[in-house]
Design an enzyme around this catalytic site. Sequence first.
Site, mmCIF file in Angstrom:
data_model
loop_
_atom_site.group_PDB
_atom_site.id
_atom_site.type_symbol
_atom_site.label_atom_id
_atom_site.label_comp_id
_atom_site.label_asym_id
_atom_site.label_seq_id
_atom_site.Cartn_x
_atom_site.Cartn_y
_atom_site.Cartn_z
ATOM 1 N N TRP A 39 0.800 -1.216 0.000
ATOM 2 C CA TRP A 39 0.000 0.000 0.000
ATOM 3 C C TRP A 39 0.839 1.276 0.000
ATOM 4 O O TRP A 39 0.325 2.360 -0.263
ATOM 5 C CB TRP A 39 -0.898 0.014 1.256
ATOM 6 C CG TRP A 39 -0.120 -0.310 2.499
ATOM 7 C CD1 TRP A 39 -0.025 -1.531 3.107
ATOM 8 C CD2 TRP A 39 0.706 0.574 3.262
ATOM 9 N NE1 TRP A 39 0.820 -1.464 4.195
ATOM 10 C CE2 TRP A 39 1.278 -0.181 4.308
ATOM 11 C CE3 TRP A 39 1.025 1.932 3.162
ATOM 12 C CZ2 TRP A 39 2.141 0.382 5.247
ATOM 13 C CZ3 TRP A 39 1.896 2.488 4.087
ATOM 14 C CH2 TRP A 39 2.434 1.719 5.116
ATOM 15 N N ASN A 40 2.136 1.203 0.326
ATOM 16 C CA ASN A 40 2.863 2.444 0.619
ATOM 17 C C ASN A 40 3.165 3.300 -0.615
ATOM 18 O O ASN A 40 3.209 4.520 -0.539
ATOM 19 C CB ASN A 40 4.144 2.160 1.409
ATOM 20 C CG ASN A 40 5.093 1.229 0.698
ATOM 21 O OD1 ASN A 40 4.678 0.373 -0.090
ATOM 22 N ND2 ASN A 40 6.375 1.375 0.971
ATOM 23 N N LYS B 106 -2.627 -8.502 -7.376
ATOM 24 C CA LYS B 106 -3.282 -8.709 -6.073
ATOM 25 C C LYS B 106 -2.728 -7.610 -5.168
ATOM 26 O O LYS B 106 -1.617 -7.719 -4.638
ATOM 27 C CB LYS B 106 -2.971 -10.109 -5.536
ATOM 28 C CG LYS B 106 -3.821 -10.518 -4.325
ATOM 29 C CD LYS B 106 -3.262 -9.923 -3.064
ATOM 30 C CE LYS B 106 -4.146 -10.232 -1.866
ATOM 31 N NZ LYS B 106 -4.246 -9.088 -0.921
ATOM 32 N N HIS B 107 -3.494 -6.526 -5.023
ATOM 33 C CA HIS B 107 -3.020 -5.372 -4.269
ATOM 34 C C HIS B 107 -3.393 -5.494 -2.785
ATOM 35 O O HIS B 107 -4.163 -6.369 -2.392
ATOM 36 C CB HIS B 107 -3.603 -4.084 -4.861
ATOM 37 C CG HIS B 107 -2.627 -2.958 -4.927
ATOM 38 N ND1 HIS B 107 -1.673 -2.731 -3.955
ATOM 39 C CD2 HIS B 107 -2.446 -1.967 -5.848
ATOM 40 C CE1 HIS B 107 -0.952 -1.673 -4.272
ATOM 41 N NE2 HIS B 107 -1.393 -1.190 -5.422
ATOM 42 N N ALA B 108 -2.825 -4.588 -1.988
ATOM 43 C CA ALA B 108 -3.178 -4.538 -0.570
ATOM 44 C C ALA B 108 -4.628 -4.086 -0.427
ATOM 45 O O ALA B 108 -5.069 -3.171 -1.131
ATOM 46 C CB ALA B 108 -2.249 -3.576 0.160
ATOM 47 N N GLY C 263 6.827 -6.384 -0.175
ATOM 48 C CA GLY C 263 6.124 -6.425 1.101
ATOM 49 C C GLY C 263 7.046 -6.810 2.235
ATOM 50 O O GLY C 263 8.262 -6.609 2.177
ATOM 51 N N SER C 264 6.468 -7.390 3.249
ATOM 52 C CA SER C 264 7.211 -7.732 4.452
ATOM 53 C C SER C 264 8.018 -9.013 4.268
ATOM 54 O O SER C 264 7.755 -9.813 3.365
ATOM 55 C CB SER C 264 6.248 -7.915 5.631
ATOM 56 O OG SER C 264 5.446 -9.085 5.429
ATOM 57 N N GLU D 240 10.979 -8.125 -3.102
ATOM 58 C CA GLU D 240 11.537 -6.863 -2.607
ATOM 59 C C GLU D 240 10.893 -6.632 -1.254
ATOM 60 O O GLU D 240 9.712 -6.302 -1.163
ATOM 61 C CB GLU D 240 11.234 -5.727 -3.587
ATOM 62 C CG GLU D 240 12.122 -4.502 -3.383
ATOM 63 C CD GLU D 240 11.532 -3.506 -2.412
ATOM 64 O OE1 GLU D 240 12.021 -3.476 -1.256
ATOM 65 O OE2 GLU D 240 10.617 -2.783 -2.775
ATOM 66 N N GLU E 236 12.925 -2.960 11.465
ATOM 67 C CA GLU E 236 12.502 -1.979 10.478
ATOM 68 C C GLU E 236 11.443 -1.088 11.112
ATOM 69 O O GLU E 236 10.431 -1.578 11.610
ATOM 70 C CB GLU E 236 11.930 -2.643 9.226
ATOM 71 C CG GLU E 236 11.459 -1.633 8.196
ATOM 72 C CD GLU E 236 10.960 -2.252 6.901
ATOM 73 O OE1 GLU E 236 11.103 -1.618 5.840
ATOM 74 O OE2 GLU E 236 10.422 -3.372 6.958
#
Length: 452
Positions: free
Chosen positions: A130-131, A154-156, A206-207, A228, A356
């Site tokens: 989402w960022n 497939k987005h947030a 993402g995470s 990433e 992080e």
Amino acid sequence: MQFQSVNPYNNEPVGKFTALTKDELDEKLNKSQNAFESWKKVPIAERCQLIRNAAQVLRDHVDQYAKMITLEMGKPISESRAEVNKCAWVCDYYADNAETFLAHESIATDASQSFVRHDPIGAVLAIMPWNFPFWQVFRYAAPTLIAGNTGLLKHAPNVFGSAQLIEEVFTKAGVPDGVFQNLIVHHDQTEKIIAHDAVQAVTLTGSEKAGAAVAEIAGKYIKKTVLELGGNNAFIVWEDADIDKAVKIAVTARMLNCGQSCIAAKRFILMEAIYDEFVTKFTKAVSELKSGNPLENTTQVGPLARRDLADQLNRQVKESINQGAKLLLGGHQKDCYHEPTILGNVTAGMPAFDEETFGPLAAMIKARDIADAFALSEASKYGLGVTVCTKNVEKALKYADEVSDAAYFINELVKSDPRLPFGGSKKSGYGRELAKDGIMEFVNRKTVYVKL
């Protein structure tokens, strides 16, 4: 299942979205597979033109798209506009260069003729965060589609409005039906999508946890992945640096997107001789940033994208203070808003050093000398990028091999650029996006050998 995106600034709903049914998802996956059969045969010059069209659509509707970004995740509107324009840039970049990148590579052997050609592989699933809801998608989509692949997004869930607009960009650009599709699904459908015969690769931003889970599923089905993931970038300032310039770079490096960036500078590693000067000037600069409604052009710091993200950051601040860090600025949270915060005397073992921190928190760390600074920088499981500020560029270049991160920037914040490969090392992931490297990730480098 219903999803709702909510404005983090005022908690007002932005949009409601209905998840695809099983049959609807199957239909979209099959459509992607069928679209690939025709799309891969479209001449590359025509594919390039369609992506160039997408760049123009982005520029023509920059205010509309920027407003959706800001409403859904809280980014200041000026930064949202810049994000949309950067997406247009990456489209133009690949439209200008893809034919050269994908050209046959002749290789001299004992054959009459031998070369490598670059063929598309099929549908590539993108699992995106989402960022940077537009940029993360376009930096994958532009090279992937131009190469002749189809795209599945497939987005947030908190930026599904942005996801719908992205699909609309390609439709308005003239990209054929089925070549790029937005999937409104819960993450529990991820394995089903990856397992489908149409999907040949997955890219995820993402995470670390999400990356590991998706890589495990993709490995089960022998599907390639590019990951990433998180970052904990070091920003090193040597004694000879121009402190005023370093501070200006540092404020942007930490506070852009309210600190919600994997490549943001998070650990400021400062030589003892300049520690006090840098911290004083940095604190003053951050204190002068304007917080407020992200839809206002003058706002520099908005809310974090969700309440749980602000809660997490506040936990990291409090635990670090309890372990001996000194609160120099900020530290307060209200709902999704977290004040820009600076902690001094941060050391290894504190959350502000080890974890992080995804928000406007800057950790100030003392280093005895240059060797100690790089040792502190390397004391992280992440490896996205490092910045060094110094007037002695020649000396700084000699330390490039001391850095295990995937990027090393001198006198500049770590940032992505369509012309340069972008990615991570260690727990920050693998594979590369952007530049020629990015388009090569999702093609079949096919050896052709001819003997007369």
